[in-house]
Enzyme design. Structure first.
Site, PDB file in Angstrom:
ATOM      1  N   CYS A  78     -26.006   9.728  28.021  1.00 52.21           N
ATOM      2  CA  CYS A  78     -26.166   9.718  29.479  1.00 52.21           C
ATOM      3  C   CYS A  78     -26.915  10.970  29.937  1.00 52.21           C
ATOM      4  O   CYS A  78     -27.820  10.906  30.791  1.00 52.21           O
ATOM      5  CB  CYS A  78     -24.809   9.635  30.165  1.00 52.21           C
ATOM      6  SG  CYS A  78     -23.821   8.197  29.711  1.00 52.21           S
ATOM      7  N   CYS A 142      -4.006  49.835  56.667  1.00 50.23           N
ATOM      8  CA  CYS A 142      -4.608  50.703  55.660  1.00 50.23           C
ATOM      9  C   CYS A 142      -5.285  49.850  54.586  1.00 50.23           C
ATOM     10  O   CYS A 142      -5.266  48.620  54.623  1.00 50.23           O
ATOM     11  CB  CYS A 142      -3.551  51.595  55.015  1.00 50.23           C
ATOM     12  SG  CYS A 142      -2.275  50.665  54.126  1.00 50.23           S
ATOM     13  N   CYS A 145      -3.151  47.250  52.732  1.00 55.71           N
ATOM     14  CA  CYS A 145      -2.977  45.961  53.404  1.00 55.71           C
ATOM     15  C   CYS A 145      -4.165  45.046  53.112  1.00 55.71           C
ATOM     16  O   CYS A 145      -4.007  43.848  52.871  1.00 55.71           O
ATOM     17  CB  CYS A 145      -2.836  46.166  54.913  1.00 55.71           C
ATOM     18  SG  CYS A 145      -1.465  47.227  55.399  1.00 55.71           S
ATOM     19  N   CYS A 241      -3.036  49.139  86.194  1.00 51.80           N
ATOM     20  CA  CYS A 241      -4.098  48.174  86.490  1.00 51.80           C
ATOM     21  C   CYS A 241      -4.695  47.635  85.196  1.00 51.80           C
ATOM     22  O   CYS A 241      -4.991  46.441  85.078  1.00 51.80           O
ATOM     23  CB  CYS A 241      -5.192  48.822  87.332  1.00 51.80           C
ATOM     24  SG  CYS A 241      -4.641  49.457  88.923  1.00 51.80           S
ATOM     25  N   ASP A 652     -19.162  58.808  45.778  1.00 53.50           N
ATOM     26  CA  ASP A 652     -19.952  58.135  44.747  1.00 53.50           C
ATOM     27  C   ASP A 652     -21.117  59.058  44.382  1.00 53.50           C
ATOM     28  O   ASP A 652     -21.531  59.902  45.186  1.00 53.50           O
ATOM     29  CB  ASP A 652     -20.469  56.804  45.294  1.00 53.50           C
ATOM     30  CG  ASP A 652     -21.388  56.102  44.316  1.00 53.50           C
ATOM     31  OD1 ASP A 652     -20.996  55.963  43.145  1.00 53.50           O
ATOM     32  OD2 ASP A 652     -22.491  55.708  44.723  1.00 53.50           O
TER      33      ASP A 652
END
Length: 970
Positions: A78, A142, A145, A241, A652
């Site tokens: 096939c 943070c 999370c 307000c 880095d």
């Protein structure tokens, strides 16, 4: 001959077009009819595969790429049947068929390809419908999370596009509610902010996207168009307000979140709600609102509103003080303010009527606003002022009308108190509005950078056109001293451009053909022709303005404390005033009614929460604006609060500490290859990579005018290297780990490796057919200011860590030059995020600084991510700070300014809290046993006005903030 039209992608400029044209011209029986950055039209009489190979070898995308799930294939026969059919077609360049999937590239349409497979007796299975969603996140505080939520969402049917503490973008076959349920299961909340959009599987990149030909341009991501609406507000006077307006807006269907800025009198609304519906809700709450989409019109309208406010307040203040000061002077210098005769009754009655006229004219806004607040079941600053002045006038008028109802000692009138309180508070509002107008100077200066016209070159003629008529693709002329109108790239000429207003970098930047120019920058000398790329709201300047406005409207965690207190403050003050009045009436000396009135009125007046409401937004507005002037873009005020407590900075190496422009500096050969052949093979393999070291090798080959071979079977291994086939030779290029994993013997090259590393260069191995062929030494020079910036951060008390995927020896050589003792080297991309987590587990509060795609997870995980402005979009999107100038001093500037802003917020909040904490008891009469007198309501009004002016003035000190230059080397 067949005419074939092929789409092109990642072709950024005419230099790219010319490279493709040159490559195709070498192909036999293929002729280019037309080519531009979007499309290629050729005539050919041969298969497309050589053309595809030639274009993709240059790093560009050509044609279409389909991945179609298949059904009905049961065996190799096939597969062979489909392959035979595809081989016979000239519009198919490459294919790979399995029983489950057809991976095909070429000029054939998807429908034609599907029909072909169906005609052979097989099926093309429709894949699950993919949708793109964006969510606002809450509850994430943070990087931990973010990592936790990422782990929950890491599933086969979910592709995370971007994620940080505030936003989530995914592509998935799940529904939005199912994604929200997953977020909720992790302990957080999500609100969908976009409608689902289908994600197609066709036209996928054929090769990794190459670096653009022109200089890197910072991509600043502003909120999606149509998702954020800014309204100009009127009628706001205090923190109460703000709470009322936010509550009214949140009740509108389609509103996801809202930030109301009292200092700016603006509301920034996110969601799908129509602006008119929001305006109606605000008006029903008793306030005014209007929409102005254009920055120039918005700014003009704000200036008009502010000027009118100052003018009105000054006029009313002068009228009120013109009446109140003479009355007060009369009482101070011995005049009687007691109703003891018919004459005094008549004269003071006339004064009372004049005071009433004053209250309904100069003081009418206080009473109108307090009535609106009462109708909406709330209390504001106007409520306190109207109650205090109204009570003083009513008591005085009662004494004038019926003096016999009061003891002789209680027949004192306080009309001067009503007039003076209205005058002093209104004067305070005028001075506050005038000072507030200076808080947005930074944003106004950014808006001023945008010129209103541009010189368009048409048919060889220079024509000045309005900016609104400029479209992408036009050729513009930039004359000496003129401002750049839109973003684009230089096509002719060279000059020096002053970009200091965008980047904070004082030195002008040399621009030549292929370099980007940005709207708002100033041409110092020379004439340039440049092609318009981004116009209107798509220019970097427009996106910066939007990002600054968004950050100025955001709230740090400290603001929530003020909001919580403000929501209950005014009702609490009214209760305290009532209790004070009752205490003086029942337990105070005679005349008890007088003492009761004075104490209760003074409590109401002195407790107005104006200063409390202005404390945070004033500091944030000025701080974010000052940051923009220094070339620092901040996503939200929460990031500034986080940055103020940072104790560890992780840097880095490549592109952050270094120039990000590595060069080949050394080589070693271990077989019969020549130096040119070594570089030629390595560059031919690396031309499909986007790594900076790959660019260095390719650039070295270009400089030597070495022809590059097409490559096949290219694979990139993150943090290790690349592999592929060149001229029937299997090549491996990478680090020590990569060689050892592929069982390449490198023992005889270790001495050379160490020598190159000891020079501060990065050694890269090249293996040819399983045997080490050579080492290429690549050096990325340190930036001129990296040493001074690192010393500056260390002198700020920060622990500086260098984090890199480079070899340990090279990393330590670089670190020694910079005086960095804490080095983590030879780290894979996912290992960078792990190192951030390790530091956080040690109790460190970490700022990560990077510019590459491999830095994005670490940037998102750190408490604060700082992206270099010339870095990748992914890095910038993952960070909370973006530095528009490529200097590490920007990191120190950002941290210093964050600390200064947080300190300023705390000073304002402390002043506001202390003012009310001390002022209310004194107004209530706690010092009466010691002094025998009560605080005058007039003094209370002056003190209240002074407190607001003090907060505004203190916040404006941030406009004078200058980074500590002590350790910056010039």
């Amino acid at each position: 001959m067949n005419t074939v039209i092929l789409p092109l992608a990642n072709v950024r400029c005419m230099r790219c077009v010319n490279k493709i044209r040159d490559a195709i011209s070498l192909l036999p029986q293929t002729k280019i009819i037309d080519i531009n950055t979007k499309q290629l039209t050729v005539t050919n009489d041969t298969p497309l595969s050589p053309l595809f190979d030639a274009v993709t070898a240059l790093g560009y995308q050509v044609g279409y790429h389909y991945q179609l799930p298949l059904g009905g294939l049961s065996c190799g026969h096939c597969i062979a049947k489909i392959e035979q059919a595809l081989t016979e077609r000239h519009d198919i360049a490459h294919f790979n068929i399995s029983k489950q999937l057809a991976d095909v590239s070429g000029s054939i349409s998807e429908q034609a390809l599907t029909d072909l497979i169906v005609e052979l007796g097989y099926q093309v299975i429709a894949p699950p419908q993919q949708h793109s969603y964006e969510f606002n996140l809450t509850g994430l505080s943070c990087g931990k999370c973010v990592a936790k939520l990422t782990a929950v969402l890491t599933q086969d049917n979910i592709e995370i596009i971007t994620i940080d503490k505030n936003n989530l973008s995914v592509k998935t076959s799940l529904t939005a509610n199912e994604i929200i349920a997953l977020v909720t299961s992790a302990g957080y909340q999500a609100i969908a902010i976009t409608q689902p959009q289908s994600a197609t599987l066709i036209d996928q990149p054929l090769t990794p996207e190459p670096e653009p030909e022109p200089e890197p341009e910072p991509e600043i991501t502003a909120p999606p168009q149509g998702q954020a609406t800014q309204l100009l507000l009127s009628g706001l006077t205090c923190a109460s307000c703000v709470a009322s307006v936010e509550k009214a807006i949140k009740a509108v269907d389609g509103v996801d979140s809202v930030n109301v800025n009292l200092a700016e009198r603006t509301a920034l609304i996110y969601g799908q709600a129509s602006p008119q519906a929001v305006i109606t809700a605000i008006e029903q709450a008793g306030y005014g609102a209007e929409q102005s989409e254009d920055d120039q019109n918005r700014r003009l309208r704000q200036q008009q509103q502010n000027q009118q406010t100052v003018k009105t307040h000054m006029r009313n203040a002068m009228i009120a003080l013109g009446l109140g000061v003479p009355m007060m002077a009369w009482g101070i210098f011995g005049g009687s303010m007691i109703i003891d005769s018919t004459a005094s009754q008549i004269s003071w009655g006339i004064v009372g009527l004049i005071t009433l006229a004053l209250l309904v004219t100069a003081g009418k806004d206080f009473y109108i606003n307090s009535w609106k607040a009462f109708r909406h079941h709330r209390a504001t600053m106007d409520t306190l002022v109207s109650l205090g002045t109204g009570a003083a006038w009513l008591f005085s008028m009662a004494v004038v009308i019926a003096p016999t109802m009061f003891p002789i000692a209680a027949r004192h009138v306080y009309f001067e108190a009503s007039a003076m309180i209205i005058g002093l508070i209104t004067l305070g509002h005028a001075l506050e509005a005038r000072a507030r107008s200076r808080t947005s100077k930074a944003l106004e200066r950014l808006i001023d950078l945008q010129p209103q016209t541009a010189i368009v070159v048409e048919n060889g003629q220079d024509i000045e056109r309005p900016l609104s008529e400029v479209i992408a693709g036009m050729t513009l002329r930039l004359k000496p001293g003129a401002k750049v109108a839109v973003d684009g790239y230089v096509i002719d000429g060279n000059s020096y451009i002053d970009e200091s207003m965008l980047t904070g970098e004082p030195l002008a930047v040399h621009k030549k053909t292929g370099d980007h120019v940005r709207a708002g920058t100033i041409n110092q000398q020379g004439s340039l022709l440049f092609k318009a790329e981004h116009i209107g709201s798509d220019t970097m300047l427009a996106r910066i303005i939007q990002l600054v406005r968004q950050a100025q409207s955001s709230k740090p965690a400290l603001a929530r404390l003020a909001d919580t207190i403000s929501s209950i403050f005014v009702p609490s003050v009214m209760i305290i005033a009532i209790l004070t009045a009752m205490a003086w009436y029942y337990f105070g000396p005679q005349p008890a009614s007088v003492y009761m009135l004075v104490a209760a009125t003074t409590v109401l007046i002195i407790a107005c929460p104006c200063a409390l409401g202005l404390a945070t937004p004033m500091s944030v507005t000025v701080g974010v604006g000052r940051a923009a002037e220094l070339g620092i873009l901040i996503k939200d005020a929460e990031a500034m609060q986080q940055a103020a407590s940072i104790d560890t900075v992780v840097l880095d190496k490549t592109g952050t500490l270094t120039e990000g422009k590595p060069q080949v500096v050394d080589y070693k050969i271990y077989n019969a290859l020549t130096r040119e052949q070594l570089i030629q093979l390595a560059a031919s393999l690396e031309q499909g990579s986007e790594h900076p070291l790959a660019n260095a090798i390719v650039e070295s080959a270009h400089q030597q005018q070495l022809a590059l071979y097409p490559h096949n079977n290219f694979n990139a291994y993150a943090g290790l290297g690349v592999s592929g086939t060149i001229e029937q030779q299997q090549l491996l290029l990478g680090n020590t780990k990569f060689m050892l994993q592929n069982e390449i013997n490198i023992s005889h090259a270790e001495a050379d490796f160490d020598f190159i590393a000891s020079q501060g260069a990065t050694p890269v191995y090249l293996a040819q057919n399983g045997i080490l062929a050579g080492i290429i030494g690549i050096s990325d020079p340190l930036r001129d200011d990296s040493l001074s910036a690192v010393k500056r951060m260390q002198n700020m008390g920060l622990n500086v860590v260098m984090l890199t995927g480079d070899s340990v020896k090279t990393a330590h050589v670089i670190a020694a030059k910079l005086g960095i003792s804490d080095v983590v080297a030879d780290v894979l991309p996912d290992g960078k995020a792990a190192q951030i987590t390790l530091l956080q587990q040690q109790g460190k509060r970490v700022a990560m600084v990077g510019d590459g795609i491999n830095d994005a997870p670490a940037l998102a995980l750190a408490e604060v991510g700082i992206a270099m402005g010339s870095g990748t979009d992914v890095a910038i999107e993952s960070a909370q700070f973006t530095l528009m100038r490529h200097s590490l001093h920007g990191v120190a500037d950002a941290l210093e300014l964050s600390k200064a802003t947080l300190r300023n917020i705390k000073e304002n909040l402390f002043g506001a809290f202390i003012y009310n904490t001390l002022g209310i008891p004194i107004a209530a009469g706690v010092l009466f046993p010691l002094t025998g007198t009560l605080l005058s309501p007039v003094i209370a009004g002056a003190a209240m006005a002074l407190s607001s002016i003090t907060v505004v003035s203190n916040a404006n000190r941030l406009r004078l903030f200058k980074p500590n230059q002590q350790h910056q080397e010039k």
